[in-house]
Structures are given as C-alpha cells and as structure tokens.
Design a protein around this motif. Structure first.
Motif, mmCIF file in Angstrom:
data_model
loop_
_atom_site.group_PDB
_atom_site.id
_atom_site.type_symbol
_atom_site.label_atom_id
_atom_site.label_comp_id
_atom_site.label_asym_id
_atom_site.label_seq_id
_atom_site.Cartn_x
_atom_site.Cartn_y
_atom_site.Cartn_z
ATOM 1 N N MET A 1 -13.132 -25.826 -38.579
ATOM 2 C CA MET A 1 -13.031 -24.376 -38.488
ATOM 3 C C MET A 1 -13.034 -23.960 -37.020
ATOM 4 N N LEU A 2 -12.177 -22.991 -36.683
ATOM 5 C CA LEU A 2 -12.222 -22.436 -35.342
ATOM 6 C C LEU A 2 -13.229 -21.295 -35.321
ATOM 7 N N ILE A 3 -14.199 -21.382 -34.414
ATOM 8 C CA ILE A 3 -15.266 -20.390 -34.312
ATOM 9 C C ILE A 3 -15.237 -19.772 -32.918
ATOM 10 N N GLU A 4 -15.115 -18.455 -32.871
ATOM 11 C CA GLU A 4 -15.118 -17.741 -31.597
ATOM 12 C C GLU A 4 -16.478 -17.069 -31.383
ATOM 13 N N ILE A 5 -17.027 -17.215 -30.194
ATOM 14 C CA ILE A 5 -18.282 -16.547 -29.839
ATOM 15 C C ILE A 5 -17.928 -15.221 -29.173
ATOM 16 N N ASP A 6 -18.330 -14.136 -29.778
ATOM 17 C CA ASP A 6 -17.983 -12.810 -29.288
ATOM 18 C C ASP A 6 -18.917 -12.376 -28.146
ATOM 19 N N LYS A 7 -18.412 -11.505 -27.285
ATOM 20 C CA LYS A 7 -19.217 -11.000 -26.165
ATOM 21 C C LYS A 7 -20.462 -10.258 -26.637
ATOM 22 N N SER A 8 -20.387 -9.664 -27.830
ATOM 23 C CA SER A 8 -21.532 -8.905 -28.337
ATOM 24 C C SER A 8 -22.756 -9.797 -28.549
ATOM 25 N N LEU A 9 -22.532 -11.100 -28.744
ATOM 26 C CA LEU A 9 -23.670 -12.008 -28.895
ATOM 27 C C LEU A 9 -24.434 -12.147 -27.576
ATOM 28 N N ILE A 10 -23.711 -12.103 -26.471
ATOM 29 C CA ILE A 10 -24.359 -12.176 -25.166
ATOM 30 C C ILE A 10 -25.223 -10.940 -24.930
ATOM 31 N N GLU A 11 -24.721 -9.791 -25.371
ATOM 32 C CA GLU A 11 -25.531 -8.567 -25.254
ATOM 33 C C GLU A 11 -26.813 -8.689 -26.081
ATOM 34 N N ASP A 12 -26.692 -9.313 -27.249
ATOM 35 C CA ASP A 12 -27.875 -9.556 -28.085
ATOM 36 C C ASP A 12 -28.894 -10.432 -27.358
ATOM 37 N N ILE A 13 -28.401 -11.459 -26.683
ATOM 38 C CA ILE A 13 -29.286 -12.368 -25.946
ATOM 39 C C ILE A 13 -30.073 -11.599 -24.892
ATOM 40 N N VAL A 74 -10.460 -23.160 -22.504
ATOM 41 C CA VAL A 74 -10.432 -21.899 -23.237
ATOM 42 C C VAL A 74 -9.104 -21.158 -23.128
ATOM 43 N N HIS A 75 -8.447 -21.200 -21.976
ATOM 44 C CA HIS A 75 -7.214 -20.444 -21.818
ATOM 45 C C HIS A 75 -5.978 -21.327 -21.984
ATOM 46 N N THR A 76 -6.168 -22.550 -22.433
ATOM 47 C CA THR A 76 -5.014 -23.432 -22.625
ATOM 48 C C THR A 76 -4.923 -23.850 -24.079
ATOM 49 N N ASP A 77 -5.474 -25.002 -24.392
ATOM 50 C CA ASP A 77 -5.301 -25.591 -25.716
ATOM 51 C C ASP A 77 -5.828 -24.704 -26.842
ATOM 52 N N TYR A 78 -7.051 -24.236 -26.724
ATOM 53 C CA TYR A 78 -7.712 -23.624 -27.869
ATOM 54 C C TYR A 78 -7.233 -22.206 -28.155
ATOM 55 N N TYR A 79 -6.941 -21.440 -27.113
ATOM 56 C CA TYR A 79 -6.448 -20.095 -27.382
ATOM 57 C C TYR A 79 -5.026 -20.130 -27.929
ATOM 58 N N SER A 80 -4.240 -21.128 -27.547
ATOM 59 C CA SER A 80 -2.909 -21.257 -28.147
ATOM 60 C C SER A 80 -3.037 -21.660 -29.606
ATOM 61 N N LEU A 81 -4.050 -22.469 -29.931
ATOM 62 C CA LEU A 81 -4.296 -22.833 -31.330
ATOM 63 C C LEU A 81 -4.699 -21.600 -32.136
ATOM 64 N N LYS A 82 -5.528 -20.760 -31.566
ATOM 65 C CA LYS A 82 -5.992 -19.551 -32.262
ATOM 66 C C LYS A 82 -4.820 -18.694 -32.723
ATOM 67 N N LYS A 83 -3.791 -18.589 -31.907
ATOM 68 C CA LYS A 83 -2.636 -17.751 -32.243
ATOM 69 C C LYS A 83 -1.892 -18.264 -33.471
ATOM 70 N N SER A 104 -6.397 -8.402 -38.216
ATOM 71 C CA SER A 104 -5.792 -8.137 -36.912
ATOM 72 C C SER A 104 -4.404 -8.770 -36.896
ATOM 73 N N GLY A 105 -3.378 -7.924 -37.017
ATOM 74 C CA GLY A 105 -2.027 -8.461 -37.130
ATOM 75 C C GLY A 105 -1.895 -9.249 -38.415
ATOM 76 N N ASN A 106 -1.498 -10.516 -38.299
ATOM 77 C CA ASN A 106 -1.386 -11.368 -39.498
ATOM 78 C C ASN A 106 -2.587 -12.293 -39.653
ATOM 79 N N GLN A 107 -3.678 -11.997 -38.927
ATOM 80 C CA GLN A 107 -4.876 -12.832 -38.986
ATOM 81 C C GLN A 107 -6.016 -12.119 -39.696
ATOM 82 N N GLU A 108 -6.836 -12.930 -40.375
ATOM 83 C CA GLU A 108 -8.063 -12.433 -40.992
ATOM 84 C C GLU A 108 -9.246 -13.021 -40.235
ATOM 85 N N ILE A 109 -10.167 -12.150 -39.843
ATOM 86 C CA ILE A 109 -11.329 -12.573 -39.066
ATOM 87 C C ILE A 109 -12.584 -12.204 -39.842
ATOM 88 N N LEU A 110 -13.488 -13.166 -39.957
ATOM 89 C CA LEU A 110 -14.771 -12.888 -40.590
ATOM 90 C C LEU A 110 -15.831 -12.855 -39.506
#
Length: 219
Positions: A1-13, A74-83, A104-110
């Motif tokens: 599974m591809l898991i993205e860590i959102d910036k809002s988690l840093i604010e929580d920290i 982050v800005h090479t392999d994995y972000y291209s995979l995310k698309k 978001s577009g043709n993607q579903e995000i949980l």
C-alpha cells in the motif's frame, strides 16, 4: 500500500508534544518506518515533512535514518508512482477537517487520523481477500504484468492472501478489517448488466455498508 504522511500530522506533533497522545504518534511513526524497511508499504511525504521526521529525536535512530533516506526518492520514483494509483492512504492529524474518504480527480484517498489508525497492532502487509485461491493467483499475475508493462522499477508486490471461502468471505473481512489494510476483490456473478450481484458479494457489501461506511469499496 502507498501511504502518504500529511503535513497536518506534523502540526499534531508540535501541538501535542507535552500531551499523552504524543507517545501514540511517535510509536506509529516508528512502526510505519519499520514497515517500509521490511518492504510492507511505500511511504511518501513532502520534503519538509520528511526532513522534520528525520530530525525528530524522539523517533528511534533507525526511523530517523529511514525518513532521511526517503528524502532522496520523494520527488522522483514514489511521486510518479502515486500519479498512477487509483487508491492510496493518507495519514493525517487528528485535528484535520478533511472527510475520511476524498475523491481527487480519478483517485480515491482515505484519510486516516491517528485516533483511527492506532488500533492497528502494527503496519502489516495489506491483505488481499478473494473468493478462492484461483482468484488470488489471477489478480497476482495480472498485477505483476501491469508492473512489467508500465516498467515500474524498484516495486515488489507485498501482501498476504486470504481465500475467503465463497458465501462466508464476509467473515474474513469482518475478522481482519480492524487489524490492517484490506483489498477485497469479488466476482459480481451478474448474468447481465442490470442483474443483482451474487450472494458472496452481497454479504460483504451488507457488512461494509452497515459497519464500515468509510471503506474505499469492494470490487
């Protein structure tokens, strides 16, 4: 599974640094880094998020080194995979106002806040649930051919299998859905376009609709 860590988690920290919930966040981030090290999941985040985690001294040295390593990808392999993905998970702060399920577009995000995801015992491999062993073999073969066709490098299939057992497949979903991420793929058993779905899919859908309305879906 591809898991993205959102910036809002840093604010929580930053907000919860001196609160009891802080320990839950640190444990989750350590477990997430370990799941990446063991090739169970792919992790992405913005550079500033990864740099922050790489310098967060409350994380284990091993976790910090993994988050620093991820900065290189982050800005090479994995972000291209995310698309190329239709579905992925985003871990967000508990104070985020986002809906759990977002299109978001043709993607579903949980969006999974810490309070939701901390009940997982660990970040185990995603569980593929199908009706029988032949179905799982077919989807594994199909996925591998897609990876080869798209020339997606440095990505290995990583999931456990559960051969649901016909009409009782919903019981496998019920047993595992609070423990880990699940991808459940079922035959519709439709004989024509407007026919009703079969009993197996209907049982699983009934369980999901009743108890897990924020599921990404049953296929």
């Amino acid at each position: 599974m591809l898991i993205e860590i959102d910036k809002s988690l840093i604010e929580d920290i930053k907000i919860k640094k001196d609160k009891p919930e802080y320990k839950d966040i640190i444990e989750l981030l350590d477990e997430l880094a370990e799941s990446y090290r063991k090739n169970k999941h792919i992790i992405i985040a913005d550079i500033d998020v990864l740099e922050y985690l790489g310098s967060l001294t409350d994380l284990s040295p091993k976790s910090r080194s993994i988050y620093n390593l991820l900065c290189d990808h982050v800005h090479t392999d994995y972000y291209s995979l995310k698309k190329q993905l239709k579905i992925f998970i985003k871990i967000v702060g508990n104070n985020t106002s986002d809906n759990l399920k977002v299109t978001s577009g043709n993607q579903e995000i949980l969006n999974f806040p810490i309070e939701f995801i901390k009940k997982f015992k660990e970040f185990r491999k995603t569980l593929l649930i199908t009706e029988d062993i032949e179905d799982s073999r077919f989807y594994i073969s199909l996925t591998q051919k897609y990876i080869d066709y798209k020339k997606i490098n440095d990505i290995d299939l990583a999931f456990d299998k559960n051969n649901g057992g016909g009409n009782n497949t919903y019981k496998s979903v019920e047993d595992e859905i609070n423990e880990r991420f699940i991808l459940c793929i079922l035959d519709s058993d439709k004989k024509y376009k407007n026919d009703k779905i079969g009993q197996t899919a209907r049982n699983v859908k009934r369980f999901i609709d009743k108890d897990k309305p924020n599921s990404l879906g049953i296929y």
